[in-house]
Design a protein around this motif. Structure first.
Motif, PDB file in Angstrom:
ATOM      1  N   ARG A 245       0.825  -1.207   0.000  1.00 32.78           N
ATOM      2  CA  ARG A 245       0.000   0.000   0.000  1.00 32.78           C
ATOM      3  C   ARG A 245       0.868   1.270   0.000  1.00 32.78           C
ATOM      4  O   ARG A 245       0.564   2.237  -0.688  1.00 32.78           O
TER       5      ARG A 245
ATOM      6  N   LYS B 274       2.356   1.947  -3.371  1.00 36.63           N
ATOM      7  CA  LYS B 274       1.394   2.562  -4.289  1.00 36.63           C
ATOM      8  C   LYS B 274       1.319   4.065  -4.057  1.00 36.63           C
ATOM      9  O   LYS B 274       1.251   4.860  -5.007  1.00 36.63           O
TER      10      LYS B 274
ATOM     11  N   ASN C 262       4.563   5.510  -5.331  1.00 40.78           N
ATOM     12  CA  ASN C 262       4.612   5.505  -6.793  1.00 40.78           C
ATOM     13  C   ASN C 262       3.860   6.699  -7.364  1.00 40.78           C
ATOM     14  O   ASN C 262       4.283   7.310  -8.347  1.00 40.78           O
TER      15      ASN C 262
END
Length: 346
Positions: free
Chosen positions: A67, A70, A73
């Motif tokens: 998580r 993400k 990113n």
């Protein structure tokens, strides 16, 4: 309750699960009248507890890291740089929160700067259009009047052509100053550093502007008699332009019968400070910080009647800063203004 360590959470959860499984096994064996082997049950519980702790801790870490990756990113796609993967615990979550808050604050500042620049650009374009429009419409009006028949009258023709020429000169001055300030802002204007006597340049400026000063009966003078030269290291032509703009500014906004006094003093052992002081109408405190902005006028209608491009003080500021020196102003309404800047001693 805030969990300080995910390993502790995994151990507690494993203990609860093993306890529940043992309870279920004992209950099942009790109902089936099977004899409970305590040693085997304890061994089974220990092995199960260790396996569950490892699996749960690994699973939680992998999920949280997934998580977080993400999130990073998405952030990285904007930040244009990679952020290293972190091991999950409460401290790293604090780091994540701080990093994202820092990133958010940085982006807010960038957005604020972009908004400021956009507003500045819009104001600048509006000011340029307004400054150019006035002399253009003036020229157009005189020419149209001449075309419609006024050219046959010699006296009117000469008067209107002279006025149109003055408007064109003003237009040329605005374009020239815009070109100069653009070069200054883009470092396109190179300085020719040399050693010269700043007192000689001041006297030259007084001679150039003597006629303009006499129209308002303004006296241009030094604050005292200087018996020795004051040599500085700068671009002499640009310093002359700075002094012309400042002295001209003091004449424009000085009162009739007033004075403009220029002084040269020692800022420190390496710098001189040059002051241009008038006893004119002065500037309100709220307007002082904006005096060096392009096209900024304290009294727009009256300032425009005085002529000039509205870029003089902005050009002065850029020239002084190009010399890696400072310029500032103090002013009191009804008493006058003092512009002062530093120069490197030769």
């Amino acid at each position: 309750m805030k969990i300080k360590n995910f390993l502790l959470f995994s151990i507690l959860l494993s203990f609860v699960l093993v306890a529940c499984i043992n309870a279920a096994i004992i209950f099942f064996m009790y109902n089936t009248l099977e004899k409970v082997n305590i040693n085997a049950l304890l061994l089974f519980s220990g092995i199960l507890f260790i396996l569950l702790s490892i699996i749960l801790n690994s699973g939680i870490n992998n999920y949280i890291n997934y998580r977080i990756d993400k999130i990073y990113n998405q952030v990285n796609s904007l930040k244009k740089r990679r952020i290293s993967r972190i091991n999950v615990n409460a401290d790293e979550f604090d780091f994540l929160a701080r990093d994202i808050l820092k990133y958010s604050y940085k982006k807010k500042r960038e957005i604020s700067k972009l908004n400021y620049r956009e507003n500045y650009r819009r104001d600048f374009l509006g000011n340029v259009a307004h400054e150019l429009k006035t002399p253009l419409f003036t020229v157009q009006g005189y020419l149209l009047t001449l075309i419609e028949g006024a050219a046959e009258n010699r006296e009117i023709r000469e008067k209107y052509l002279k006025r149109a020429n003055l408007a064109i000169e003003r237009l040329s001055e605005i374009v020239s100053d815009l070109d100069l300030i653009t070069k200054l802002e883009t470092n396109g204007l190179k300085l020719k550093m040399d050693t010269f006597n700043i007192l000689k340049v001041i006297q030259k400026v007084f001679d150039l502007l003597e006629m303009q000063a006499k129209k308002k009966n303004i006296k241009l003078t030094l604050d005292k008699f200087y018996d020795i030269p004051e040599f500085v290291l700068a671009d002499e032509t640009k310093m002359e332009q700075v002094l012309i703009n400042l002295v001209m500014n003091s004449i424009k906004y000085g009162k009739v019968g007033g004075t403009t006094i220029v002084s040269v003093d020692y800022e420190d052992e390496d710098k001189l400070i040059v002051k241009v002081t008038d006893n004119g109408e002065g500037v309100a405190e709220a307007d002082v910080p904006r005096l060096f902005e392009r096209f900024y006028r304290v009294d727009k209608s009256r300032s425009r009647d005085q002529g000039g491009s509205g870029l003089g003080l902005a050009i002065v500021k850029h020239i002084i800063e190009a010399h890696e020196q400072t310029i500032d102003v103090t002013s009191t309404v009804g008493q006058g203004s003092t512009f002062y800047f530093t120069l490197e001693k030769a």
